[in-house]
Design a protein around this motif. Structure first.
Motif, PDB file in Angstrom:
ATOM      1  N   VAL A 148      35.534 -14.639 -32.244  1.00 17.57           N
ATOM      2  CA  VAL A 148      34.080 -14.821 -32.235  1.00 17.57           C
ATOM      3  C   VAL A 148      33.622 -15.183 -30.829  1.00 17.57           C
ATOM      4  N   MET A 149      32.520 -14.575 -30.419  1.00 15.84           N
ATOM      5  CA  MET A 149      31.786 -14.984 -29.222  1.00 15.84           C
ATOM      6  C   MET A 149      30.316 -15.042 -29.610  1.00 15.84           C
ATOM      7  N   ALA A 150      29.606 -16.042 -29.110  1.00 13.53           N
ATOM      8  CA  ALA A 150      28.194 -16.191 -29.458  1.00 13.53           C
ATOM      9  C   ALA A 150      27.445 -16.744 -28.260  1.00 13.53           C
ATOM     10  N   GLY A 151      26.223 -16.240 -28.061  1.00 14.23           N
ATOM     11  CA  GLY A 151      25.418 -16.706 -26.936  1.00 14.23           C
ATOM     12  C   GLY A 151      23.949 -16.406 -27.151  1.00 14.23           C
ATOM     13  N   MET A 152      23.108 -17.135 -26.436  1.00 17.65           N
ATOM     14  CA  MET A 152      21.658 -16.937 -26.491  1.00 17.65           C
ATOM     15  C   MET A 152      21.179 -16.494 -25.115  1.00 17.65           C
ATOM     16  N   TYR A 153      20.312 -15.501 -25.087  1.00 19.02           N
ATOM     17  CA  TYR A 153      19.797 -15.016 -23.809  1.00 19.02           C
ATOM     18  C   TYR A 153      18.293 -15.224 -23.730  1.00 19.02           C
ATOM     19  N   ARG A 154      17.835 -15.574 -22.539  1.00 23.27           N
ATOM     20  CA  ARG A 154      16.420 -15.771 -22.239  1.00 23.27           C
ATOM     21  C   ARG A 154      16.291 -15.996 -20.736  1.00 23.27           C
ATOM     22  N   ALA A 180      17.038 -14.335 -15.365  1.00 24.20           N
ATOM     23  CA  ALA A 180      17.738 -14.022 -16.610  1.00 24.20           C
ATOM     24  C   ALA A 180      18.971 -14.916 -16.751  1.00 24.20           C
ATOM     25  N   LYS A 181      19.176 -15.425 -17.958  1.00 26.92           N
ATOM     26  CA  LYS A 181      20.273 -16.363 -18.180  1.00 26.92           C
ATOM     27  C   LYS A 181      20.817 -16.216 -19.594  1.00 26.92           C
ATOM     28  N   VAL A 182      22.138 -16.297 -19.712  1.00 27.50           N
ATOM     29  CA  VAL A 182      22.822 -16.320 -21.010  1.00 27.50           C
ATOM     30  C   VAL A 182      23.443 -17.700 -21.175  1.00 27.50           C
ATOM     31  N   GLU A 183      23.142 -18.356 -22.285  1.00 23.43           N
ATOM     32  CA  GLU A 183      23.703 -19.668 -22.590  1.00 23.43           C
ATOM     33  C   GLU A 183      24.686 -19.501 -23.744  1.00 23.43           C
TER      34      GLU A 183
END
Length: 695
Positions: free
Chosen positions: A526-532, A543-546
């Motif tokens: 599993v990999m999970a991230g939020m982008y904004r 632009a950033k991925v957390e």
């Protein structure tokens, strides 16, 4: 003997199976990027646990109720960790810096309401018979009071269970002090905050008047230094009051006099010690006209670099600038003043750029970082939270060709709010139960043996033979099959833009928690991230991925541990986003761990796309280009599920989705309604998997 050069990469964090792992697992190695992440991870976890402990302690000191989502909770101050200060001491000093910033955020340093005391003191000392300007003196008293207040706060935190972090941070400030004093505030901060740790003024190369100020400040602080060593916590405020009075009495004779006025008006920022008619001030050429490379006397207040250049040319910094800006455009002399001001300002900016950061996209230089810490030692530093790393990404949009972009990524911190974690797991449980079946098999190439039935002259029944090999009568066919024992990668991509309201973000947390928990007892990765879009350091925005869970970048040790991160996600989205750029980057990160295995991408969004590149394409066309090219290159090894929040259709992107889940606005507040949609999704996945052989 096995060839270990091609050892299969493990998705889980390795155990401590060597002396190297045991030796380099301390907290001091958390930010040593020359070490492997698996070695640094335990240090990172320990460090952020201590940060949480320090923040909770400060809340208790100021009698505030601590909550993980409190609007005044600050982030870990990492600036000290990125200097060349010894790493073990830097970790302690950063905890002290965090404690001070958290105290300031909660109280503004006005917890004891000292403003009334400042006003009374100014009125009392002003009647002492010195020829000084009243407004200037009030500024002076306020300046002394603020510096003493910082020392009182430091002592209060030190006596409240934070002695080691506070002392470490104070030693750090003393170690990097430049021993240059450009203003009265620099003198006061050096004496009051670091007085016992700095060298004797007589041993430093300073302007004669600066030495007199330092010596006078030490004389006014001598008794307070001794008293603070043995004072109890409840006595700090009283000692601070006495210290402020003593400093004001020691330095009052050095304040500029009211008759130090030129023909154009009052000088706003005079150099100390050159006031006309001020008693006890020697007037000699060495003090008034220092050499070109010699130390200068301090200013009463700090000023901008361009103002200091104007002062060198005109002897009147802020005042000259204001007069030139306010002058009429018709007067020839005034135009000359404006031209002169513009020339000096441009020269100052050029000098600042030549000696400052060379590029906005580069990491902040070490010397500039230290200067920023020293200028605002009781304020938030430029580096805080979790480290942000920059990445250059090349994305293929198919017919539109390849494009490049810059994106930054960082990890969310682990939450220690156990009730919130349990509540989130409980809300996601109905969805987790629907996903328990393994619906994410890995697609593998499996050789199938078939008989070769030759005809004509090669028919084995028509040939005379004694013996022959069976190899020519067999053939091997490669067939793609689904393997439940494989290790595919689930990439959960979360949209965190401003269009994601509180209800959508809450459902996003529930869905992500359900998908992660459904894979706990499986070999699925599993990999999970939020982008904004968000802050990426140095005051820049992009632009950033957390990352919620990333095996090489987040402090979570396992998928179960990753659920703790979801609690720290924001209550609602914020800012814009660059969808195509973020999707391309997150897929490239997943490729590093998939190693040819199937990738299941689950995209949770409200389909409010935003553009990433200047190619003349719409935002939706960019996303379609990324997905279409991915499908073309990877075929069945890429499976895309679109989860639409608050929508009924996914638009053109829906045509490239293998599965589609739509949760309209009315169903966002009901996990059970979402569970029914997930049940249909799982059933369709199982039906799809049964069409091909499963090992």
């Amino acid at each position: 003997m096995k060839d270990r050069r091609f050892k299969k990469q493990s998705f889980a964090h390795p155990g401590r199976n060597s002396k190297k792992h045991w030796k380099n697992s301390g907290e001091s190695n958390a930010f040593k990027y020359n070490l492997d992440y698996h070695v640094r991870m335990n240090g990172l976890r320990t460090y952020y646990q201590r940060v949480d402990h320090v923040i909770r302690r400060v809340y208790k000191i100021v009698d505030e109720v601590y909550t993980p989502d409190h609007d005044k909770k600050v982030k870990a101050q990492l600036s000290v960790c990125y200097t060349n200060y010894p790493s073990a001491l830097a970790m302690l000093a950063s905890l002290g810096h965090t404690a001070i910033v958290q105290y300031q955020a909660l109280t503004g340093f006005d917890r004891h309401r000292r403003e009334l005391f400042v006003a009374r003191l100014a009125e009392y000392e002003y009647s002492a018979g010195f020829a000084i300007d009243q407004e200037t003196y009030k500024k002076f008293v306020s300046m002394v009071d603020n510096v003493v207040k910082e020392r009182v706060v430091y002592e209060e935190l030190k006596r409240s269970g934070l002695e080691q972090p506070m002392e470490a941070y104070r030693f750090f400030l003393a170690s990097y002090h430049p021993l240059k004093f450009s203003s009265l505030q620099d003198v006061l901060r050096a004496v009051v905050l670091l007085g016992e740790l700095l060298p004797d003024p007589e041993l430093m190369e300073l302007h004669p008047f600066t030495k007199k100020l330092l010596i006078a400040s030490y004389e006014g602080s001598r008794n307070s230094f001794k008293t603070f060593e043995v004072a109890e916590k409840h006595e700090l405020f009283r000692i601070g009051q006495e210290w402020t009075k003593a400093l004001c009495r020691s330095l009052v004779e050095y304040i500029p006099a009211p008759d130090d006025i030129d023909d154009n008006g009052k000088e706003e920022n005079p150099r100390l010690g050159f006031a006309k008619g001020q008693p006890k001030l020697p007037r000699n050429a060495e003090e008034e006209f220092p050499g070109l490379n010699k130390p200068h006397p301090p200013l009463f207040e700090k000023e901008a670099f361009e103002e200091s250049m104007i002062r060198e040319f005109t002897g009147n910094g802020k005042l000259f600038k204001k007069q030139a800006q306010a002058s009429g455009e018709d007067a020839e002399e005034d135009e000359e003043l404006k031209e002169f001001l513009e020339a000096v300002t441009d020269a100052a900016k050029t000098l600042m750029q030549s000696s400052g950061q060379s590029s906005g996209i580069e990491d902040i230089r070490s010397d500039i970082l230290i200067d920023k810490i020293m200028d605002g030692s009781f304020e938030a530093g430029p580096l805080q939270g979790t480290p942000v790393e920059g990445n250059e990404v090349e994305i293929d949009l198919g017919f539109e060709g390849k494009v490049k972009g810059e994106i930054h990524d960082q990890s969310f911190e682990l939450s220690n709010d156990l009730p919130a974690i349990e509540q989130l797991i409980s809300e996601a449980q109905p969805l987790t139960n629907r996903m328990k079946k393994n619906i994410f098999p890995n697609q593998e190439d499996y050789p199938i043996v078939e008989n070769l039935k030759a005809t004509g002259s090669l028919d084995k029944e028509r040939l005379a033979y004694h013996a022959f090999s069976d190899a020519i009568h067999k053939r091997y066919k490669i067939k793609q099959v689904n393997n439940k024992r494989g290790k595919p990668v689930i990439l959960i991509v979360c949209d965190g833009s401003g269009s994601m309201g509180a209800d959508k973000m809450h459902m996003l947390k529930i869905l992500t928690c359900a998908w992660i928990n459904s894979t706990l007892n499986t070999s699925v990765q599993v990999m999970a991230g939020m982008y904004r879009d968000g802050g990426i350091g140095n005051g820049r925005y992009g632009a950033k991925v957390e990352w919620i869970f990333h095996p090489g970048k987040t402090p979570a040790k396992s998928k179960r541990d990753a659920v703790r991160t979801l609690v720290n996600l924001p209550k609602s989205g914020g800012g814009g986003q660059q969808d195509a750029l973020s999707l391309g980057f997150m897929l490239s990160e997943a490729d590093k761990f998939a190693r040819g295995k199937r990738i299941y991408m689950i995209h949770i969004t409200d389909t409010g796309w935003c553009t990433s590149f200047k190619k003349g394409l719409s935002a939706e066309e960019e996303v379609v280009g990324v997905l279409a090219k991915r499908k073309e290159d990877h075929g069945d090894n890429f499976h895309y599920t679109l989860v639409g929040l608050g929508i009924n259709s996914g638009g053109r992107v829906e045509h490239y989705a293998d599965k589609m889940i739509c949760l309209p606005s009315g169903e966002l507040s009901s996990p059970m309604a979402a569970a029914s949609k997930i049940g249909i999704y799982v059933s369709s996945c199982l039906k799809e998997r049964s069409r091909s052989a499963i090992l």
